[in-house]
Design an enzyme around this catalytic site. Structure first.
Site, short mmCIF file in Angstrom:
data_model
loop_
_atom_site.label_atom_id
_atom_site.label_comp_id
_atom_site.label_asym_id
_atom_site.label_seq_id
_atom_site.Cartn_x
_atom_site.Cartn_y
_atom_site.Cartn_z
N GLU A 1 44.18 55.24 34.91
CA GLU A 1 43.02 55.70 34.60
C GLU A 1 42.21 55.30 35.66
O GLU A 1 42.81 54.35 37.12
CB GLU A 1 42.62 54.53 33.69
CG GLU A 1 43.78 54.56 32.32
CD GLU A 1 42.59 53.73 31.37
OE1 GLU A 1 43.01 53.48 30.05
OE2 GLU A 1 43.21 52.41 31.88
N CYS B 1 35.56 53.72 40.58
CA CYS B 1 36.93 52.87 40.67
C CYS B 1 38.24 53.51 40.60
O CYS B 1 38.26 54.10 39.14
CB CYS B 1 36.65 52.13 39.27
SG CYS B 1 37.85 50.99 39.51
N CYS C 1 50.72 47.71 38.45
CA CYS C 1 50.81 46.71 39.00
C CYS C 1 52.15 45.43 39.11
O CYS C 1 52.67 44.92 37.99
CB CYS C 1 49.90 46.00 39.20
SG CYS C 1 49.39 44.93 40.38
N CYS D 1 48.58 38.73 37.60
CA CYS D 1 47.25 37.85 38.09
C CYS D 1 47.19 37.40 35.95
O CYS D 1 47.45 38.31 35.58
CB CYS D 1 46.60 38.42 38.39
SG CYS D 1 46.26 39.02 40.19
N CYS E 1 44.32 39.25 33.73
CA CYS E 1 44.22 40.94 34.25
C CYS E 1 45.74 41.69 32.98
O CYS E 1 46.88 41.58 33.03
CB CYS E 1 45.00 41.35 35.19
SG CYS E 1 44.38 43.43 35.58
N GLY F 1 46.63 48.98 39.94
CA GLY F 1 47.19 48.22 40.92
C GLY F 1 46.84 47.39 42.44
O GLY F 1 46.06 47.52 42.15
N GLU F 2 47.95 47.48 43.39
CA GLU F 2 47.03 46.71 44.13
C GLU F 2 47.45 47.76 45.49
O GLU F 2 48.87 47.81 46.48
CB GLU F 2 48.66 45.31 44.78
CG GLU F 2 48.38 45.00 45.56
CD GLU F 2 46.65 44.54 46.09
OE1 GLU F 2 46.70 43.52 45.98
OE2 GLU F 2 46.47 45.32 47.40
N SER G 1 40.20 46.33 47.50
CA SER G 1 39.61 45.11 46.85
C SER G 1 41.21 44.92 46.80
O SER G 1 42.21 45.42 46.16
CB SER G 1 39.40 45.10 45.35
OG SER G 1 39.88 44.18 44.75
N SER H 1 39.72 39.09 45.32
CA SER H 1 40.01 38.86 44.57
C SER H 1 39.82 37.28 45.03
O SER H 1 41.20 36.71 45.00
CB SER H 1 41.15 39.81 43.35
OG SER H 1 40.69 40.14 43.15
N LEU H 2 38.87 36.31 44.86
CA LEU H 2 39.75 35.19 45.18
C LEU H 2 39.42 34.12 43.77
O LEU H 2 41.26 32.91 43.69
CB LEU H 2 38.15 34.15 45.31
CG LEU H 2 38.09 33.61 46.15
CD1 LEU H 2 39.41 32.74 47.27
CD2 LEU H 2 37.11 32.72 46.77
N HIS H 3 38.71 34.63 42.67
CA HIS H 3 38.87 33.80 42.21
C HIS H 3 39.30 32.45 41.16
O HIS H 3 38.67 31.74 40.17
CB HIS H 3 39.56 34.43 40.95
CG HIS H 3 39.73 36.22 40.40
ND1 HIS H 3 38.32 36.60 40.57
CD2 HIS H 3 40.34 37.09 40.87
CE1 HIS H 3 38.69 37.52 40.55
NE2 HIS H 3 40.64 38.02 40.75
N ASN I 1 36.25 40.14 30.78
CA ASN I 1 36.76 41.15 30.50
C ASN I 1 37.97 41.45 29.24
O ASN I 1 38.80 41.00 30.24
CB ASN I 1 36.41 42.74 31.09
CG ASN I 1 35.32 43.67 30.94
OD1 ASN I 1 33.95 42.68 30.77
ND2 ASN I 1 35.39 43.65 32.76
N CYS J 1 35.69 46.45 34.59
CA CYS J 1 36.93 45.50 35.18
C CYS J 1 38.73 45.31 34.48
O CYS J 1 38.38 44.07 34.15
CB CYS J 1 36.96 44.75 36.14
SG CYS J 1 35.67 44.77 36.90
N1 SAH Z 1 45.19 44.59 42.57
C1 SAH Z 1 43.40 44.30 43.62
C2 SAH Z 1 42.66 45.81 42.93
C3 SAH Z 1 42.13 45.97 41.13
S1 SAH Z 1 42.18 44.75 40.50
C4 SAH Z 1 43.31 43.35 43.17
O1 SAH Z 1 43.58 42.93 42.13
O2 SAH Z 1 41.98 42.89 44.26
C5 SAH Z 1 39.83 45.33 40.56
C6 SAH Z 1 39.35 43.14 40.12
O3 SAH Z 1 39.48 43.28 38.61
C7 SAH Z 1 39.85 42.64 41.36
O4 SAH Z 1 38.89 41.62 41.41
C8 SAH Z 1 40.72 41.43 39.81
O5 SAH Z 1 40.56 40.32 39.89
C9 SAH Z 1 39.27 42.22 39.01
N2 SAH Z 1 40.10 42.02 37.22
C10 SAH Z 1 41.16 42.30 36.83
N3 SAH Z 1 40.92 41.40 35.51
C11 SAH Z 1 39.60 41.66 35.05
C12 SAH Z 1 39.48 41.25 33.96
N4 SAH Z 1 40.03 41.19 32.80
N5 SAH Z 1 37.83 41.16 33.92
C13 SAH Z 1 36.97 40.96 34.41
N6 SAH Z 1 37.61 41.52 36.01
C14 SAH Z 1 39.05 41.61 36.01
FE1 SF4 Z 2 47.16 43.39 40.37
FE2 SF4 Z 2 44.91 43.64 41.22
FE3 SF4 Z 2 45.14 43.04 38.60
FE4 SF4 Z 2 46.55 41.23 40.04
S1 SF4 Z 2 43.88 41.91 39.25
S2 SF4 Z 2 47.43 41.84 38.70
S3 SF4 Z 2 46.01 42.23 41.68
S4 SF4 Z 2 45.91 45.11 39.99
#
Ligand code: SAH
Ligand code: SF4
Length: 380
Positions: A108, A122, A129, A133, A136, A184-185, A216, A238-240, A315, A358
């Protein structure tokens, strides 16, 4: 999702030129037509403009190329788009595309208007992936393969078709920024991501500059230096979480590369400075990482790193073990961050109604495979 073939890919017998780098294009022309280096370079330059500036998909339209050469090109090559399986348009204008790389292998990508100068695309860098996380949706998808550079560029080209944005360039274009924040990463597919950025940023073609391209990462520390050197792209992290035990849980790659190492790699990211800040993404999870104390800790942690902070309302997706923080909580958190000098950091959720926000991205590749397998097992 319903399978609706808006565009059928041509039979894949001829070599597809779409998505090739300049070097690849030169090489394939030299080999096919026995051209010397100079001639191959000239021909590649000519084709490059047609493919990436004008966006043509038919050699017949390449009017500055002799007719017999056009015919020879068409005999050997094609300029094929990724197959668009489905397109959804959100009521906020966000467009989500489901594209097939091959039958049943789908990714997508999402076009978000009004981000940056005009709009951001995007893109995905992998199918699924390998990281998990916990918040996600993509992380729950098992099937993984790296996208080729051509498949990454292919997403951009297909969306430019849909937006009617050929020829490339111009100040009024809607697709002005690229973010590698889809599935993906990207740092696990760095070689192809770097090649794709070479193609997308080329000024004689699609011409979306490296400064308008953001990659990212969840924190693949050993690849960060190489990313900067190979692409000069903007970096997002992606710190979180602001402490290792919590980040170990939310972003499990943290167990390998903890926060201190990650921030160190950020400080050393090529080209980083006040004019080129790193974006820190922070997803707001109710009762998990959203306290005032954590906001203050975030500010403290990022001292000395040229940073932007992006608070992302989480989300939801089916079966997820989290809730999004309340709006009041997000604002209180943002206030603390704002007072420390970071401007308007809340990212408005876009395209939630079509699950394009996201972390909601997840193609049906795996499910489809399973159902196919069942059908086959049943002898259908
Ligand atoms: N794998 C990479 C890039 C794709 S994720 C990464 O993790 O950075 C893109 C962004 O969306 C990241 O910051 C990720 O943490 C965030 N993300 C993932 N799931 C999410 C969700 N359910 N709601 C909001 N942001 C989310
Ligand atoms: Fe993969 Fe990024 Fe989702 Fe983590 S947040 S599972 S690295 S796509």
């Amino acid at each position: 999702m319903a399978e609706l073939d808006l565009k059928q890919p041509a039979a894949a017998t001829r070599v597809n030129l779409a998505g090739m780098t300049r070097g690849e294009l030169r090489a394939v022309l030299a080999e096919t037509f026995g051209l010397d280096e100079k001639k191959a370079r000239m021909r590649a330059t000519q084709l490059w403009r047609w493919i990436y500036h004008y966006g043509v998909t038919d050699f017949a339209g390449m009017t500055d190329i002799a007719k017999d050469m056009r015919a020879a090109l068409a005999e050997n090559f094609e300029i094929r788009r990724l197959a668009l399986v489905e397109r959804q348009v959100s009521n906020d204008g966000t467009r989500k595309y489901l594209m097939a790389l091959s039958p049943g292998v789908e990714i997508e990508c999402v076009f978000i208007p009004d981000v940056g100068r005009a709009g951001a695309l995007c893109v995905s860098s992998q199918v699924g992936c390998t990281l998990n996380c916990t918040f996600c949706h993509t992380g729950t998808q098992a099937l993984v393969r790296n996208l080729t550079a051509a498949e990454i560029v292919g997403q951009v080209m297909a969306v430019k078709d849909d937006l009617g944005e050929w020829p490339s360039g111009g100040d009024d274009r809607r697709l002005s920024n690229i973010v590698f924040m889809g599935m993906g990463e990207p740092l696990y597919n760095l070689e192809n991501v770097a090649k794709a950025i070479d193609v997308i940023s080329d000024g004689d073609g699609i011409s979306i500059s490296r400064r308008r391209t953001t990659v990212s990462t969840s924190g693949v520390v050993p690849q960060m230096q190489a990313l900067g050197e190979a692409t000069s792209a903007m970096l997002a992290i992606s710190l979180h979480a602001t402490n290792d035990p919590l980040r170990d849980e939310l972003v499990p790659i943290n167990r390998k590369y903890p926060i201190a190492e990650l921030l160190n790699a950020c400080r050393n990211y090529p080209g980083v400075g006040n004019a080129r800040r790193i974006t820190f993404e922070y997803v707001m999870l109710k009762g998990v990482n959203d306290s005032d104390a954590e906001a203050r800790e975030l500010v403290r942690l990022l001292k000395g790193v040229p940073a932007k902070i992006n608070l992302i309302p989480w989300n939801p997706w089916p079966g997820a073990p989290y809730e999004c923080s309340s709006w009041e909580r997000i604002e209180a958190f943002a206030d603390i961050v704002n007072r420390a000098g970071y401007a308007s950091p809340i990212r408005t959720p876009r395209g939630r109604d079509i699950a394009a926000a996201c972390g909601q991205l997840k193609s049906d590749s795996v499910k489809k495979r399973a159902s196919e397998a069942r059908r086959e097992a049943a002898g259908a």
